[in-house]
Write a protein that holds these residues in place. Structure first.
Motif, PDB file in Angstrom:
ATOM      1  N   ALA A   1     -56.836  77.020-124.550  1.00 30.96           N
ATOM      2  CA  ALA A   1     -55.983  77.240-123.381  1.00 30.96           C
ATOM      3  C   ALA A   1     -54.816  76.261-123.363  1.00 30.96           C
ATOM      4  O   ALA A   1     -53.659  76.651-123.095  1.00 30.96           O
ATOM      5  CB  ALA A   1     -56.818  77.107-122.110  1.00 30.96           C
ATOM      6  N   MET A   2     -55.076  74.977-123.631  1.00 33.66           N
ATOM      7  CA  MET A   2     -54.007  73.987-123.604  1.00 33.66           C
ATOM      8  C   MET A   2     -53.031  74.191-124.751  1.00 33.66           C
ATOM      9  O   MET A   2     -51.807  74.014-124.586  1.00 33.66           O
ATOM     10  CB  MET A   2     -54.612  72.584-123.641  1.00 33.66           C
TER      11      MET A   2
ATOM     12  N   VAL B   1     -46.898  67.334-121.213  1.00 31.45           N
ATOM     13  CA  VAL B   1     -47.181  67.539-122.637  1.00 31.45           C
ATOM     14  C   VAL B   1     -48.060  66.412-123.159  1.00 31.45           C
ATOM     15  O   VAL B   1     -49.029  66.641-123.906  1.00 31.45           O
ATOM     16  CB  VAL B   1     -45.867  67.630-123.448  1.00 31.45           C
ATOM     17  N   ALA B   2     -47.733  65.178-122.772  1.00 30.89           N
ATOM     18  CA  ALA B   2     -48.539  64.037-123.212  1.00 30.89           C
ATOM     19  C   ALA B   2     -49.966  64.140-122.669  1.00 30.89           C
ATOM     20  O   ALA B   2     -50.942  63.826-123.369  1.00 30.89           O
ATOM     21  CB  ALA B   2     -47.879  62.741-122.759  1.00 30.89           C
ATOM     22  N   PHE B   3     -50.071  64.591-121.403  1.00 30.41           N
ATOM     23  CA  PHE B   3     -51.410  64.734-120.817  1.00 30.41           C
ATOM     24  C   PHE B   3     -52.224  65.790-121.560  1.00 30.41           C
ATOM     25  O   PHE B   3     -53.402  65.575-121.867  1.00 30.41           O
ATOM     26  CB  PHE B   3     -51.285  65.111-119.337  1.00 30.41           C
ATOM     27  N   TYR B   4     -51.590  66.930-121.863  1.00 31.80           N
ATOM     28  CA  TYR B   4     -52.291  67.985-122.591  1.00 31.80           C
ATOM     29  C   TYR B   4     -52.691  67.511-123.989  1.00 31.80           C
ATOM     30  O   TYR B   4     -53.794  67.809-124.470  1.00 31.80           O
ATOM     31  CB  TYR B   4     -51.406  69.234-122.688  1.00 31.80           C
ATOM     32  N   ALA B   5     -51.799  66.785-124.637  1.00 34.84           N
ATOM     33  CA  ALA B   5     -52.113  66.269-125.972  1.00 34.84           C
ATOM     34  C   ALA B   5     -53.287  65.302-125.913  1.00 34.84           C
ATOM     35  O   ALA B   5     -54.168  65.293-126.796  1.00 34.84           O
ATOM     36  CB  ALA B   5     -50.891  65.587-126.572  1.00 34.84           C
ATOM     37  N   HIS B   6     -53.298  64.489-124.857  1.00 30.38           N
ATOM     38  CA  HIS B   6     -54.409  63.545-124.679  1.00 30.38           C
ATOM     39  C   HIS B   6     -55.729  64.287-124.469  1.00 30.38           C
ATOM     40  O   HIS B   6     -56.754  63.931-125.062  1.00 30.38           O
ATOM     41  CB  HIS B   6     -54.102  62.634-123.480  1.00 30.38           C
ATOM     42  N   ARG B   7     -55.686  65.345-123.639  1.00 28.20           N
ATOM     43  CA  ARG B   7     -56.901  66.107-123.396  1.00 28.20           C
ATOM     44  C   ARG B   7     -57.372  66.820-124.660  1.00 28.20           C
ATOM     45  O   ARG B   7     -58.580  66.884-124.943  1.00 28.20           O
ATOM     46  CB  ARG B   7     -56.664  67.133-122.288  1.00 28.20           C
ATOM     47  N   ILE B   8     -56.447  67.356-125.437  1.00 28.62           N
ATOM     48  CA  ILE B   8     -56.817  68.017-126.690  1.00 28.62           C
ATOM     49  C   ILE B   8     -57.460  67.016-127.639  1.00 28.62           C
ATOM     50  O   ILE B   8     -58.452  67.312-128.326  1.00 28.62           O
ATOM     51  CB  ILE B   8     -55.585  68.684-127.334  1.00 28.62           C
TER      52      ILE B   8
END
Length: 350
Positions: free
Chosen positions: A142-143, A158-165
């Motif tokens: 999803a991310m 974007v940084a938050f999504y990358a961190h979560r991934i």
């Protein structure tokens, strides 16, 4: 060869006339034997086999004595001696066969129970892992799609999504590592390179690795040692044992709680204990904490950290397998505000 002046037909007729009398003499013995078999039906198989041998022998002796009218002549005495010798030979054989069959029956029953338990564990493990794999994979997908479609464009998002991934990827990697380690243990393919390992170095490295997780949960981790023993083991596997136990303790200890690692020596064994603040485990579940995919009930405090990888229920099972591979022992019991996991390992020879 013994010859008789009495015709064969007369002998058969005489035997036919004696049959009701013989049945009347042997039937009570047989009935008594059947009754004993029924009463002892829950006893050992060797006992049943012995009775099955003794019943016909006793019935034969009873019939012979009754027909002869207890007139002990040479023929009757010889026949009784033959029956006695037959019993002396067949009863020990029956006992031996009974024990062999009983052992085989018990072994087969235990093997079937182990097979059913293993199959149930495999199904449970597949169910747990399938669920745990789908959850991070769905999040990553999803991310990733959101990033690819431009739904998220702000640098901060974007940084938050990358961190979560990255977190979900590390979680998946840890699960795969756990599955690989568990498969090596269960398949008997674990090869340990044994040497003298200072337990102080192993514990220090494990605590350093778990410090970031403990800090995020505001959990204090401290180590106390009466003495720092040197154990006989494999350094990477010993480190895995300590990491798994400390990680499990941090995960189930509420914020502002404490995880205590205690090291000592008891006789010829090194003792490593990890105490947490999980709130305790129900007594009926303590024996299952080292089972594959076991996660316990709500009696244990759940993890609250957002970034902390969820447990797949393999850590304690892997720790148990590695401890046993070192010819050590591991156990768990409720202690104070939580649980105490205790590992005993052989000391290295001096």
């Amino acid at each position: 060869m013994i010859e008789s002046d009495e015709p064969l037909s007369a002998m058969l007729l005489h035997a036919w006339h004696m049959l009701p009398f013989v049945l009347a003499l042997t039937a009570p013995v047989i009935a008594l034997g059947v009754g004993l078999l029924y009463l002892l039906r829950k006893g050992s198989l060797a006992t049943s086999m012995t009775l099955l041998v003794l019943i016909p022998v006793a019935a034969t002796v009873s019939g012979v004595l009754g027909v002869s009218g207890f007139m002990f002549n040479t023929t009757l005495t010889t026949m009784l001696l033959v029956c006695l010798m037959t019993a002396l030979i067949t009863v020990p054989v029956a006992v031996l066969l009974g024990r062999i069959i009983a052992r085989r029956s018990v072994w087969e029953r235990e093997a079937r129970d182990r097979e059913r338990t293993a199959e149930a564990s495999r199904r449970e493990l597949v169910a747990w892992i399938s669920h745990d794999l789908r959850t991070p994979l769905a999040g990553i997908r999803a991310m990733a799609e959101a990033l690819a479609d431009g739904v998220v464009s702000a640098p901060r998002d974007v940084a938050f999504y990358a961190h979560r991934i990255g977190n979900e990827t590390r979680r998946l990697s840890g699960m795969v590592d756990d599955l690989f380690e568990l498969s090596r243990i269960t398949a008997g393919a674990l090869q340990l390179t044994m040497s003298a390992v200072p337990l102080q170095d192993v514990v220090a490295d494990a605590l350093v690795a778990q410090t970031p997780v403990a800090q995020r949960k505001r959990v204090t981790v401290r180590a106390n040692a009466e003495t720092w023993p040197v154990v006989l083991g494999s350094d990477p596997e010993l480190a895995r044992i300590v990491r798994n136990l400390v990680s499990n303790a941090i995960r189930h200890t509420p914020p502002d709680g404490t995880v205590a690692v205690q090291i000592g020596v008891d006789g010829g064994e090194a003792v490593l204990a990890v105490e947490d603040g999980c709130g305790g485990i129900p007594e009926h579940e303590l024996s299952r904490v080292f089972d594959v995919a076991y996660r316990g009930t709500s009696a244990r405090t759940p993890a609250t950290g957002r970034d902390e990888p969820a447990s797949a229920g393999l850590g304690l099972a892997i720790a148990k397998g590695l401890v046993e591979a070192h010819r050590g022992r591991i156990g768990a019991h409720n202690h104070g505000p939580g649980c105490r996991f205790e590992v005993r390992l052989p000391l290295a020879p001096v």
